[in-house]
Each structure stands twice: as C-alpha cells, then as structure tokens.
Write a protein that holds these residues in place. Structure first.
Motif: not given
Length: 823
Positions: A542-566
């Motif tokens: 509950q104490d996350v900031s918009p800055q942290i949320v943006s980093w989390l979402r961007a990181s998760l999108r990148e992990i998914r985009s790399r697919g099984p090779a990762m």
C-alpha cells in the motif's frame, strides 16, 4: 379455337360480379341453352378466362415447389456454401497483460503433503488459517493479499517461498521478496532462515539477503551493471562507508534528513550554478527577500491589541533604541554589514514614526536590527523603565502588524552573517537562508526544500523540469520563483552528481532509467540482472509510489517479452507477482505514495487471472481495539468487504480510552503498566510532545535504557515510525489533523492522475483520508490497552479536520472520558 384480344377479355366480367337479378336471369337462360346444346360466345369466353387464370396460378405454384425441392436436393449432392464471415472486419486486439496465462502446478496430493509437513514441523500457534493457505497456494500469475493489522502475513510469505523452492523446484535466484525498511528486512531474513532450517535446508545469510530486498537494494545492482556505472553510488546513502557496502540500498525511503556528505555536494552545485547563471540568481533573489522578510501578524492578534496602546510612547523612544541596538551590534563586530547601506529611513507605523537601520538595494528591502539572545536581557537605556529587549519586542510586534514595506528583521548576529554571505554572492556554503513552501508545516534550509520538493515530484513518476513547466502560480507568489529556481538547480545537480568520481545518482533517477517511459534501456540488461524479478513478492504494497509502480510494470513486461529463452534449463519459468498490503495502513502520501495501486490492483497490474485473498484474522488485538480503529478509518475510501476479527487466545475486552491532555494521569497510568511488566509504546505526533512528557517519566526512561535491548519495555516513537510494531499498552499523544493546504502538491497530484477526477485539491483530499489511516495505525499497535490523550478543541483550532472527529459517543469499543474530565 377462336382468339380474343385483351380488350375483349377485360369486357367479360365474372358472373359473381353481376347484380342479383341479372345473375338469376343468366342462370335460367344458361340452363336452357345448355339443354338445347346451344353456344353463347360471351359466356364461353368468360369461362375460358376464369379457367386460364386459375390454372395458370395453380401451375406456377406447383411447378415452383416441385422444381425448388428437386434443385435443392441436387445442389446439396454437389456443394453447400454457407458464408459465415463477419460483416465488420476488425484488427487483432492488444494483449496488455504483464504475465503469460499459466498456473502453478499444484495438485491435490501435493497440497495435502505440504499441509501435513507444516502440521508436523511448525508449532500449533503458527499453523496457517484457511485464508492464509489460500495465499500460500495461489496458482494464478498475480495475487493480491489484503492483510490487516496483526494478520500474521510474514509466516505465510515464508511458506510461499518454501512452496516455490522446496516443493516446486524454483530457484531462489528467480525470486525477490521486497520489504520497505532495513529493520523489516532483517526480521524477515531471520524468519526465512529459521523456517528453511526446519525443512532441512541451511540457508546462508548471503542467500537470504540476496532474496529479501528493499526496492533500493534491487535497483542499485541493475544500474551498476551498465557500462561505466559499476562503482555508482546512491545520493541518498552518501557517507564515509564503503561504496559497495551491501547494505547501501537499505536506506529508509521515507527519511529526508540531509547528512554532511550530501550537503557538501548540494552546496558545491549551488555555488557553481549561482556563479554561472544570471537567471538562477534572479530567481533566488525574491526567495531570499521573502525568507528574510519579517512575517506579518494579524491586527486582531492579542499581542498586537495589547501593544497598540503604547505606539506613541514607543515612537518617541525609538531613535534612542536604534542607537542602543547599533552600539551592541558594533561592539559584537556585526555592524555595519557589507551590502547593507546604513540609513535611518523613517517609516509610518500605526500613525507614528519609527526608524529602520539600513537598506539592501539588491533585495529592495529595509533592515531593522534585533536584540541578540546572547546579550544580557537586563540591558536598559538610561532613564528607561523597560529593558531594551522588551522595547525591541514592542517595536517588532507593531512592525509585523502595520509595516507595508519589504522589511528584513535581523534577529541575531548569526542571521546577519548568513545574509552577508548571500549578498556577497558567497554561495560556497549554500544559500544561507531558510524557506517555507505553502502547505509545509515549517521552514527548512532552501536546498533541503529543493530536495524534498523534487523527491515528491519524482516519486509521483514525473520529471521535475517538465512538471515545473506545467505549474501555475500568481505573479507575485514567491513559490513561482522557488520552482523556477528548483528546475534550474535540479538539472544542474543531476549533472554535477554524475560528474563525480565515482558517479552519483539519486534512487529516483535510477528507477526512471528503467520505467515505462524508457523501455529501451532494458535491452542493456542481461537475463541474470532481470531474472530475480521473475517471481516478485512485495510486502507493505500500500506504500508504493507511482515511480516504483512504473518500474515494476516495465520490468514485468520486459521479462514476459523475453519469453522462454530467459528460463532455459531452469525450474522457475515465466513470472508472477504476489503483493501483500493493507490500504488502511497507507500513511506516506506526504512522500508521494498512494494506496490506489493496491485498491485497484487488477487494473494497475493486468493479468490473465488474479487471486484476491482477504486475511481477516487479527492475531494481535482484542475485538474492541479492532472495532475502534476500523470505526475511525472506515470513512476513508478502501477495499470493500474488510472487517477483521480477533483470533488466537481470547483477551479481556478493554475500550480505547479517550482523555483530555493530562500529564499527571498519563505518568500514573504508564508507571502502573510498566511496573506490572507490560511492554509499552508511547506514540506522539510532535517531537515537542515527547520532550514535554519525557522529563516527567525520566525515572522510567532511565531504568529501561539501562536494560539489554531485548529486555527494554518502553519505546517512544512517532505514529509513522510505529508501523509493524506492537505492545501490550499504547499511549497516543495528540490528534491526527490536516493542518495545511499545499497548492503545488495539488497541482502535481493532478499531473500524476491521482485523486478523483475534477477534484481541484486532490492531494489535500488524500491527506484528509490519510489522517484517519494514521490513527488506525496508532490504535492497532495495541494488544490489550490503548489510551488516547487529546488537546482541547480550542487548542487544535477551529474547522481543522481531525481523526478524533470520528470518535463515537455510543459505542462500547470507545470510552470517551473528556466530558467527565471537563465537567
């Protein structure tokens, strides 16, 4: 057969259409002619026409039916075409999920085995509840766990990690558990090691520390992996410690205090910019004048009303008072001051004439010298009845109420030195004056204000310079110049810090490098750098900031985009997110945090499937404590359906006792509980409250501080610092109030999309909700007893929103003794 023209056919009307008499006559004559075998041409023609019409119609109907049936059957034997194509042709939709559509492979047999192991290895009091098992066994890519105060979430989180590693074969290096502070990280690491040991796995301190992180300690190695930044140091942790200390990323994200190493960099940047930039100097000048200028006092203030009566007398003795004060300053070597023209300008104050000591052309402001507190307070002018200090106080009050010119009142010799440095352009030691932004409770050194305002803006996910460009202020509002100066300074500071050896960067800038606005930077990271974020578990979400949320979402999108090779050759595949929090305990909005990301979890973190878990059992407090806290906070927007219930060993019900501020009563109750062996938390809203009370309980403080840390039973903390703690008895000193309105924070809140649409003051509205949540946090620290001491309504001020407004007079969980105390 004779042929007939159409005209002839049309003349032959059917028999049925003739009048009745003619029809009867036609039938009589027709039957006679028939017996004579005579032929009547007209009648024959009429009959022929009728027959043609009826035969043609019947033939067409019969032929169509027979032919259609035969043709349809014949066509089916060859090919039947059905056009099922949509009439509207649409483009493919967008998959904006942060995760693949997958599930943890949890069979019924495996769940049964895990439950049996937990029952055998953990003590009875640590056995998970049904809701906690739902959290542990969540098999969806994303999970949000609403865990109220005292819900026992930490053990459940450890068992979740055990499930992933011990039973499903996920590598520890594929996951990160995020806690918010160094203290909570330390506690969780110890619990992780203890429980893993019960399952026969020795987890080294390094292994545990690699898994349990703060956000800061996770972003730092990501940036250090970039070329040229291997020695990067965070501005927030600048000190004499080793640059690569593993604890460096464990700073408290809510600590704004500036240390000496940081101030050295701030001052050096200020000096360089002040020297090089005329625009910056022009922006700072009105800030200096505003900061040093004597603050106004309302004319109906009691002090003004009392001293107005001696205006004429004070005016008559003013020139002599000026002489005396100048002599004191001259003797102290503090007068005259370079940059200040000695000038006895005469000003009219409340209809009488008074004098200034000088004028500052650079600031277009007049100067009056004050009475330094280090001088003897008994100094008196020859023949005067009042001491110089008292005469000076009268003059100061009158100037505050009636002076209509820009006036700088130099309170003491040290203040004069700072002014001298500022006027001389000697910025090596910083600006040399304090500033107070509208909406802040107090003033602070200008550069500290710069850091606080920039951090707030960046925590909201905004760029400082861009946000400043979108702000609007009145033409004569000094805050307009503050933010212009901030924009120039912040860009210069970031360049200055990067130019250091090794380079320095703020954490906010690190997060922005890998946010949703800069996805291309992820291509610079290896799989090894990203893999620890594959399976994220975040506490206090509950104490996350918009800055942290943006980093989390961007990181998760990148992990998914790399697919099984990762994930080749690894047990841990794909990615997941499990967040634990309590929106009722979101109390850091003043730093840019917001509970909306937890309240609207499904929207903010789109997933093919999400599990929502409500941990309603409270293993800390009895039901009266729970109900009292929830009654206060329930007026704030929150996740629907929340209501905690007391669990564990039954406790005697004690209402939260509300009393008027009474030091003697507080000391007596605290002493009684301490002598009974209770653990005690004394929580205060203002540091002055702590100082006032501490001298009265000094004997207990002395006894307690002499004990080993683990045996100490009295802690004195702010409401904010108490989160995560508990005690048998809690003393709350002071109300939770919304005291000020912040124009600039309301503006940037709107820019960040926070608050309700159309709300002109979204930040202020959020803060009015936050004071309720802060009271909830304070009350729910209590296991058995809670005492709440409040100032009188008059002392708190009229029309000030406060948490105590929610105290009911007819509920068993509150005992409001204020009426009895005042009657």
């Amino acid at each position: 057969m004779p042929q007939h023209t159409p005209d002839q056919l049309e003349e032959l009307a059917p028999l049925a259409q003739l009048p009745l008499l003619k029809r009867l006559a036609a039938r009589v004559f027709g039957s006679g002619l028939s017996r004579l075998r005579a032929q009547h041409a007209a009648s024959w023609l009429h009959g022929q026409a009728d027959g043609f019409r009826s035969g043609h119609s019947a033939g067409v109907d019969y032929g169509f039916k027979e032919g259609h049936a035969e043709g349809l059957e014949e066509g089916r034997q060859v090919l039947f075409i059905s056009d099922t194509r949509p009439q509207e042709l649409r483009a493919p939709g967008i998959d904006d999920h942060l995760f693949d559509d997958w599930r943890l492979p949890l069979s019924a047999d495996l769940k049964k085995q895990i439950k049996a192991d937990v029952a055998a290895l953990l003590p009875e009091y640590a056995q998970p509840s049904a809701a906690q098992w739902k959290m542990i066994f969540s098999d969806t890519p994303s999970t949000s766990v609403v865990a109220g105060a005292g819900a026992g979430k930490s053990t459940s989180l450890v068992l979740r990690i055990l499930l992933l590693t011990h039973y499903l074969g996920f590598e520890l290096s594929s996951m990160t558990v995020v806690t918010f502070t160094r203290e909570s990280r330390k506690d969780f690491i110890a619990k992780l090691q203890d429980i893993f040991a019960l399952w026969g796995r020795t987890l080294s301190l390094k292994e545990a520390r690699d898994v349990v992180r703060t956000f800061h300690s996770r972003i730092l190695p990501m940036v250090r992996s970039l070329p040229g930044y291997s020695q990067l140091q965070a501005f927030e942790t600048l000190s004499t410690r080793s640059l690569l200390n593993d604890d460096e990323g464990d700073s408290n994200p809510f600590d704004l205090r500036i240390n000496d190493a940081q101030r050295q960099q701030l001052n050096a940047c200020y000096h360089g910019l002040y020297t090089a930039s005329e625009r910056f100097r022009e922006a700072v000048a009105p800030l200096c004048r505003h900061a040093l200028q004597l603050k106004e006092l309302e004319r109906d203030h009691p002090d003004v009303q009392k001293r107005m009566a001696v205006t004429e007398l004070a005016s008559k003795r003013d020139e002599e008072l000026c002489d005396t004060l100048e002599d004191l300053w001259f003797a102290a070597g503090a007068w005259p001051i370079q940059g200040i023209e000695p000038s006895r300008e005469v000003l009219q104050i409340n209809g009488a004439l008074f004098h200034c000591h000088g004028y500052i052309p650079q600031l277009d402001a007049w100067v009056v010298l004050g009475f330094d507190a280090r001088e003897n307070p008994q100094i008196t002018r020859p023949g005067a009845r009042l001491a110089v200090r008292a005469e000076w106080a009268v003059k100061r009050t009158l100037f505050r109420a009636f002076c209509d010119k820009p006036l700088i009142w130099l309170e003491n010799y040290e203040a004069a030195k700072r002014v001298v440095a500022s006027l001389a352009g000697d910025a090596s030691a910083g600006p040399g004056f304090d500033y107070r932004l509208k909406g802040e409770l107090g003033s602070a050194p200008l550069l500290d204000c710069f850091v606080a305002a920039a951090s707030f803006i960046e925590n909201l996910g905004l760029d400082v310079c861009a946000a400043v460009g979108d702000m609007r202020f009145a033409k004569d509002d000094p805050d307009r110049f503050f933010f212009e100066a901030l924009s120039l300074y912040w860009r210069a500071l970031e360049d200055h810090l990067l130019a250091q050896s090794p380079p320095v960067m703020t954490y906010n800038r690190m997060f922005s490098l890998f946010g949703e606005n800069t996805p291309q930077n992820f291509k610079l990271l290896s799989h090894e750098q990203l893999r620890p974020l594959s399976h994220l578990m975040i506490d206090e979400f509950q104490d996350v900031s918009p800055q942290i949320v943006s980093w989390l979402r961007a990181s998760l999108r990148e992990i998914r985009s790399r697919g099984p090779a990762m994930h080749v050759g690894r047990g841990a595949q794909r990615s997941s997110l499990l967040c634990v929090g309590d929106d009722w305990q979101s109390i850091y909005g003043w730093r840019g945090s917001s509970p909306q990301y937890f309240i609207a979890f499904n929207k903010e973190f789109p997933s093919p499937a999400t599990t929502r878990v409500m941990l309603s059992d409270n293993f800390r407090s009895h039901q009266h404590i729970i109900d009292a806290a929830e009654h206060i906070v329930r007026a704030a927007p929150s996740i629907a359906g929340k209501r905690a219930k007391a669990s564990g060993e039954p406790k005697a019900l004690e209402p939260v006792k509300v009393m008027s501020r009474d030091v003697e009563d507080l000391v007596a109750r605290l002493t009684e509980h301490y002598n009974a062996g209770d653990r005690i938390l004394m929580l205060y809203r203002k540091s002055s409250d702590k100082l006032l009370i501490e001298k009265d309980i000094q004997s207990i403080v002395n006894v307690d501080s002499s004990l080993p840390p683990e045996d100490r039973r009295l802690k004195q903390l702010t409401y904010h610092s108490s989160k995560g703690l508990q005690a048998d008895v809690v003393f709350l000193l002071g109300d939770c109030q919304h005291l000020t309105s912040s124009p600039y924070k309301n503006q940037v809140y709107r820019m960040a999309g926070l608050g309700k649409e159309g709300d002109p003051e979204p930040y202020d509205s959020a803060q009015k909700d936050e004071i309720l949540r802060l009271a909830y946090v304070g009350i729910t620290r209590a296991v058995q007893h809670c005492y709440w001491y409040l100032e009188s309504s008059e002392a708190q001020g009229p029309n000030v929103p406060k948490a105590s407004d929610r105290i009911p007079g007819d509920k068993a969980f509150f005992e409001d003794q204020r009426v009895a105390q005042t009657s």
